[in-house]
Design a protein around this motif. Structure first.
Motif, PDB file in Angstrom:
ATOM      1  N   LEU A  43       0.617  -1.135  -0.003  1.00 47.23           N
ATOM      2  CA  LEU A  43       0.217  -0.067   0.172  1.00 47.23           C
ATOM      3  C   LEU A  43       0.933   1.330   0.056  1.00 47.23           C
ATOM      4  CD1 LEU A  43      -2.779  -1.113   2.473  1.00 47.23           C
ATOM      5  CD2 LEU A  43      -2.956  -0.827   0.109  1.00 47.23           C
ATOM      6  N   PRO A  44       0.194   2.432  -0.323  1.00 45.20           N
ATOM      7  CA  PRO A  44       1.078   3.663  -0.257  1.00 45.20           C
ATOM      8  C   PRO A  44       1.596   4.034   1.157  1.00 45.20           C
ATOM      9  CG  PRO A  44      -0.904   4.134  -1.543  1.00 45.20           C
ATOM     10  CD  PRO A  44      -1.039   2.561  -1.033  1.00 45.20           C
ATOM     11  N   ALA A  45       2.640   4.795   1.217  1.00 42.04           N
ATOM     12  CA  ALA A  45       3.185   5.078   2.538  1.00 42.04           C
ATOM     13  C   ALA A  45       1.936   5.685   3.344  1.00 42.04           C
ATOM     14  CB  ALA A  45       4.289   6.056   2.476  1.00 42.04           C
ATOM     15  N   GLU A  46       2.226   5.714   4.809  1.00 49.75           N
ATOM     16  CA  GLU A  46       1.082   6.216   5.632  1.00 49.75           C
ATOM     17  C   GLU A  46       0.724   7.669   5.417  1.00 49.75           C
ATOM     18  OE1 GLU A  46       1.397   6.453  10.096  1.00 49.75           O
ATOM     19  OE2 GLU A  46       1.009   4.375   9.727  1.00 49.75           O
ATOM     20  N   ARG A  47       1.887   8.348   5.015  1.00 50.96           N
ATOM     21  CA  ARG A  47       1.783  10.012   5.012  1.00 50.96           C
ATOM     22  C   ARG A  47       0.829  10.072   3.507  1.00 50.96           C
ATOM     23  NH1 ARG A  47       4.389  14.130   6.661  1.00 50.96           N
ATOM     24  NH2 ARG A  47       6.082  12.829   7.414  1.00 50.96           N
ATOM     25  N   GLU A  48       1.214   9.325   2.591  1.00 56.21           N
ATOM     26  CA  GLU A  48       0.391   9.368   1.280  1.00 56.21           C
ATOM     27  C   GLU A  48      -0.954   8.934   1.261  1.00 56.21           C
ATOM     28  OE1 GLU A  48       0.714   7.828  -3.271  1.00 56.21           O
ATOM     29  OE2 GLU A  48       2.317   7.496  -1.876  1.00 56.21           O
ATOM     30  N   LEU A  49      -1.416   7.769   2.202  1.00 57.36           N
ATOM     31  CA  LEU A  49      -2.747   7.434   2.572  1.00 57.36           C
ATOM     32  C   LEU A  49      -3.416   8.564   3.238  1.00 57.36           C
ATOM     33  CD1 LEU A  49      -2.259   3.733   3.380  1.00 57.36           C
ATOM     34  CD2 LEU A  49      -3.319   4.758   1.458  1.00 57.36           C
ATOM     35  N   ALA A  50      -2.754   9.027   4.190  1.00 62.03           N
ATOM     36  CA  ALA A  50      -3.467  10.148   5.170  1.00 62.03           C
ATOM     37  C   ALA A  50      -3.940  11.395   4.230  1.00 62.03           C
ATOM     38  CB  ALA A  50      -2.315  10.593   6.208  1.00 62.03           C
ATOM     39  N   GLU A  51      -3.026  11.652   3.360  1.00 61.29           N
ATOM     40  CA  GLU A  51      -3.472  12.827   2.213  1.00 61.29           C
ATOM     41  C   GLU A  51      -4.349  12.402   1.343  1.00 61.29           C
ATOM     42  OE1 GLU A  51       0.163  13.736   0.067  1.00 61.29           O
ATOM     43  OE2 GLU A  51       1.155  14.610   1.866  1.00 61.29           O
ATOM     44  N   GLN A  52      -4.354  11.143   0.680  1.00 58.66           N
ATOM     45  CA  GLN A  52      -5.525  10.677   0.000  1.00 58.66           C
ATOM     46  C   GLN A  52      -6.908  10.673   0.661  1.00 58.66           C
ATOM     47  OE1 GLN A  52      -4.903   7.460  -2.910  1.00 58.66           O
ATOM     48  NE2 GLN A  52      -2.741   7.521  -2.496  1.00 58.66           N
ATOM     49  N   PHE A  53      -6.841  10.219   1.792  1.00 58.31           N
ATOM     50  CA  PHE A  53      -7.854  10.114   2.664  1.00 58.31           C
ATOM     51  C   PHE A  53      -8.555  11.226   3.233  1.00 58.31           C
ATOM     52  CE2 PHE A  53      -6.635   5.327   3.068  1.00 58.31           C
ATOM     53  CZ  PHE A  53      -7.817   4.846   2.266  1.00 58.31           C
ATOM     54  N   LEU A  55      -7.364  12.340   5.903  1.00 61.02           N
ATOM     55  CA  LEU A  55      -7.438  12.151   7.313  1.00 61.02           C
ATOM     56  C   LEU A  55      -6.015  12.050   8.040  1.00 61.02           C
ATOM     57  CD1 LEU A  55      -9.505   8.727   7.143  1.00 61.02           C
ATOM     58  CD2 LEU A  55     -10.207  10.930   8.161  1.00 61.02           C
ATOM     59  N   SER A  56      -6.073  12.154   9.380  1.00 58.31           N
ATOM     60  CA  SER A  56      -4.742  12.179   9.958  1.00 58.31           C
ATOM     61  C   SER A  56      -3.972  10.802   9.986  1.00 58.31           C
ATOM     62  CB  SER A  56      -5.029  12.522  11.715  1.00 58.31           C
ATOM     63  OG  SER A  56      -5.793  11.238  12.256  1.00 58.31           O
ATOM     64  N   ARG A  57      -2.598  10.897  10.221  1.00 56.23           N
ATOM     65  CA  ARG A  57      -2.056   9.635  10.184  1.00 56.23           C
ATOM     66  C   ARG A  57      -2.346   8.515  11.141  1.00 56.23           C
ATOM     67  NH1 ARG A  57       4.258  10.731   9.020  1.00 56.23           N
ATOM     68  NH2 ARG A  57       4.250   8.341   8.910  1.00 56.23           N
ATOM     69  N   ASN A  58      -2.902   9.117  12.575  1.00 57.54           N
ATOM     70  CA  ASN A  58      -3.229   8.264  13.487  1.00 57.54           C
ATOM     71  C   ASN A  58      -4.723   7.377  12.801  1.00 57.54           C
ATOM     72  OD1 ASN A  58      -1.293   8.899  15.111  1.00 57.54           O
ATOM     73  ND2 ASN A  58      -2.293  10.316  16.022  1.00 57.54           N
ATOM     74  N   THR A  59      -5.457   8.214  12.234  1.00 49.03           N
ATOM     75  CA  THR A  59      -6.731   7.541  11.887  1.00 49.03           C
ATOM     76  C   THR A  59      -6.305   6.454  10.812  1.00 49.03           C
ATOM     77  OG1 THR A  59      -8.033   9.407  12.372  1.00 49.03           O
ATOM     78  CG2 THR A  59      -8.837   7.794  11.100  1.00 49.03           C
TER      79      THR A  59
END
Length: 259
Positions: A43-53, A55-59
């Protein structure tokens, strides 16, 4: 990662919900269902996922951990780590069935009935599809059981059903069999096992039918064996529950006397 034809790159949309992490898991599951994500994909990196969603990285991390618990995602640490789509495994189903048994949702009558239905279906298909190698492995299992002590033989006997299921080449029947055998192992922690002599005799007859591809005889043998097991374990369950009830009554009376 799958080396087949090119696939569209999975992308995720911003989430607006009170339980945002559930939307994260839902979108990733949808990408899996649509074939945009496959076993082994990173999956994309956590930071990239947070940007796409959005949402915060914690979520996002909470959503990934939920998928990890569900057995869909594997989280690896380090420079080459990240979130990876797991390869198909039955452990989550097996542990879920065992947990349902511990919670009392699956009882002896449910287990034995399920084993009867699945076991006869597995035998029918194995009789049609088992390779000579499959049959050799089953024979080796029976020989190991016959030459083992009681405790070892018990585990080997349960593995026979798992080997038989693998001979069907049907992943659904393999997972169901593994799950049912997992519950059976839990049940045998409190119940006495069936006679080893009867089990070995039945296994040998079944192997004869498998080698000759006699589907009717093989299914009949397995059904008869599982019905005998059903009767045995239902009797064990009755005795166990009666004993537990008597102990609870005695404990209650003792507490009453002390009061």
């Amino acid at each position: 990662m799958d080396s087949g034809k090119a696939r569209a790159t999975p992308s995720f949309s911003a989430v607006r919900t009170k339980r945002a992490f559930e939307a994260v898991t839902d979108q990733i599951r949808t990408q899996l269902a649509n074939g945009l994500l496959r076993q082994g994909d990173r999956l994309p990196a956590e930071r990239e996922l947070a940007e796409q969603f959005g949402l915060s990285r914690n979520t996002v991390r909470e959503g990934l951990r939920a998928l990890e618990v569900a057995g869909l995602v594997e989280l690896k640490k380090g420079a080459t780590g990240g979130a990876f789509i797991r390869r198909g495994q039955a452990e989550v189903v097996v542990s879920s069935f065992s947990d349902l048994y511990r919670l009392g949702a699956i009882r002896a009558e449910h287990l034995t009935e399920g084993r009867l239905i699945v076991g006869t279906a597995v035998t029918r298909l194995a009789c049609q599809r088992a390779t000579l190698e499959d049959i050799d492995l089953l024979q080796e299992n029976v020989d190991d059981s016959a030459g083992s002590d009681a405790q070892t033989a018990l585990s080997v006997n349960l593995d026979f059903h798992r080997l038989l299921a693998r001979a069907t080449s049907n992943p659904v029947l393999i997972v169901l069999t593994d799950a049912l055998i997992g519950v059976q192992r839990e049940l045998l922690k409190i119940y006495e096992p069936a006679s080893q002599i009867d089990v070995i005799a039945s296994r040998r007859r079944l192997l004869t039918h498998l080698r000759s591809r006699d589907e009717v005889a093989a299914v009949s043998e397995m059904e008869q064996h599982l019905r005998l097991l059903q009767s045995h374990y239902l009797e064990e369950d009755f005795r166990y529950r009666r004993r537990v009830a008597a102990e609870a009554k005695a404990a209650g009376e003792a507490a009453s006397d002390e009061a």
